[in-house]
Write an enzyme that holds these catalytic residues in place. Structure first.
Site, short mmCIF file in Angstrom:
data_model
loop_
_atom_site.label_atom_id
_atom_site.label_comp_id
_atom_site.label_asym_id
_atom_site.label_seq_id
_atom_site.Cartn_x
_atom_site.Cartn_y
_atom_site.Cartn_z
N HIS A 79 0.82 -1.31 -0.05
CA HIS A 79 0.12 0.01 0.14
C HIS A 79 0.76 1.13 0.01
O HIS A 79 2.13 1.04 -0.10
CB HIS A 79 -1.05 -0.12 1.22
CG HIS A 79 -0.35 0.35 2.51
ND1 HIS A 79 -0.77 1.18 3.25
CD2 HIS A 79 0.85 -0.13 2.94
CE1 HIS A 79 0.06 1.40 4.51
NE2 HIS A 79 1.16 0.65 4.46
N HIS A 119 -1.67 -10.49 -0.32
CA HIS A 119 -0.80 -10.44 -1.51
C HIS A 119 -1.67 -9.77 -2.33
O HIS A 119 -1.67 -9.46 -3.74
CB HIS A 119 -0.52 -11.71 -2.09
CG HIS A 119 0.45 -12.43 -1.28
ND1 HIS A 119 0.50 -13.15 -0.24
CD2 HIS A 119 1.99 -12.46 -1.36
CE1 HIS A 119 1.47 -13.64 0.24
NE2 HIS A 119 2.48 -13.12 -0.68
N HIS A 142 3.83 -4.79 3.92
CA HIS A 142 4.18 -5.24 5.30
C HIS A 142 3.81 -6.66 5.48
O HIS A 142 2.79 -7.15 4.52
CB HIS A 142 3.13 -4.39 6.13
CG HIS A 142 3.31 -2.89 6.27
ND1 HIS A 142 4.39 -2.35 7.08
CD2 HIS A 142 2.79 -1.81 5.63
CE1 HIS A 142 4.26 -0.97 6.85
NE2 HIS A 142 3.39 -0.75 6.12
N HIS A 171 4.99 0.40 -0.57
CA HIS A 171 5.91 -0.37 0.06
C HIS A 171 4.97 -1.72 0.92
O HIS A 171 3.66 -1.54 0.56
CB HIS A 171 6.35 0.24 1.41
CG HIS A 171 5.69 0.90 2.58
ND1 HIS A 171 4.45 1.97 2.04
CD2 HIS A 171 4.98 0.48 3.63
CE1 HIS A 171 3.88 2.38 3.04
NE2 HIS A 171 3.88 1.32 4.12
N GLU A 195 0.67 -3.42 12.08
CA GLU A 195 1.31 -3.31 10.74
C GLU A 195 2.84 -3.68 10.72
O GLU A 195 3.50 -4.23 9.81
CB GLU A 195 1.33 -1.58 10.40
CG GLU A 195 1.75 -1.32 8.90
CD GLU A 195 1.36 0.15 8.73
OE1 GLU A 195 0.26 0.30 8.38
OE2 GLU A 195 1.94 0.82 9.28
N CYS A 198 6.07 6.11 4.02
CA CYS A 198 4.98 5.55 3.79
C CYS A 198 4.20 6.20 2.42
O CYS A 198 3.36 5.71 2.19
CB CYS A 198 4.28 5.33 4.77
SG CYS A 198 4.92 4.26 6.19
#
Length: 155
Positions: A41, A94, A56, A54, A139, A50
């Site tokens: 996201h 994913h 997580h 990137h 996160e 952010c």
């Protein structure tokens, strides 16, 4: 030294225990299950790392409560997993979250409320007065957002 005992007389239904004895109480109990998913996201209107695309490895923890049924179960853990897999995870794992979630900034704070609402919708027809008490969305291993029932109802 610790040893173990082999059970010689396995308890048998209707011989050693009766159906009406399976439920021990009528009190609300919380059960919890956690899942992980990987997703990408980026954040809008944010001046920091952010803002760039990137990813997580997220961790979600559900706290669900209800009154145990006639055999002492609030909700089967496999049912929580089924709901997660079929109704929630398909939008997250994913995936590029900015595409798969409703229009929102894909912050942990926004996402945890969406996850809470999706689980709550899935439990509407569940017996045992089962409801979502909290959802935590990690996160990173040390950073999470949380939605709690009392905040969702009263705000």
């Amino acid at each position: 030294m610790y040893g173990f005992t082999i059970v010689e007389n396995l308890q048998k239904m209707d011989k050693d225990i009766k159906q009406h004895e399976l439920k021990y109480h009528k009190k609300r109990v919380l059960v919890s299950k956690e899942f992980t998913f990987d997703a990408a996201h980026h954040l809008h209107c944010y001046e920091g790392k952010c803002k760039n695309l990137h990813g997580h490895t997220y961790k979600v923890i559900f706290g669900l409560s209800g009154v145990p049924d006639e055999i002492g179960i609030v909700i089967d853990f496999s049912e929580i997993k089924r709901i997660w897999k079929e109704q929630i995870e398909i939008h997250l794992d994913h995936r590029y979250l900015n595409d798969t979630l409703p229009n929102m900034n894909t912050t942990a704070e926004n996402m945890v409320v969406w996850i809470y609402e999706e689980m709550e919708k899935a439990l509407i027809n569940n017996s045992n007065e089962c409801r979502v008490e909290f959802v935590k969305l990690y996160e990173t291993p040390t950073s999470y957002a949380e939605a709690r029932r009392e905040w969702m109802i009263n705000e």
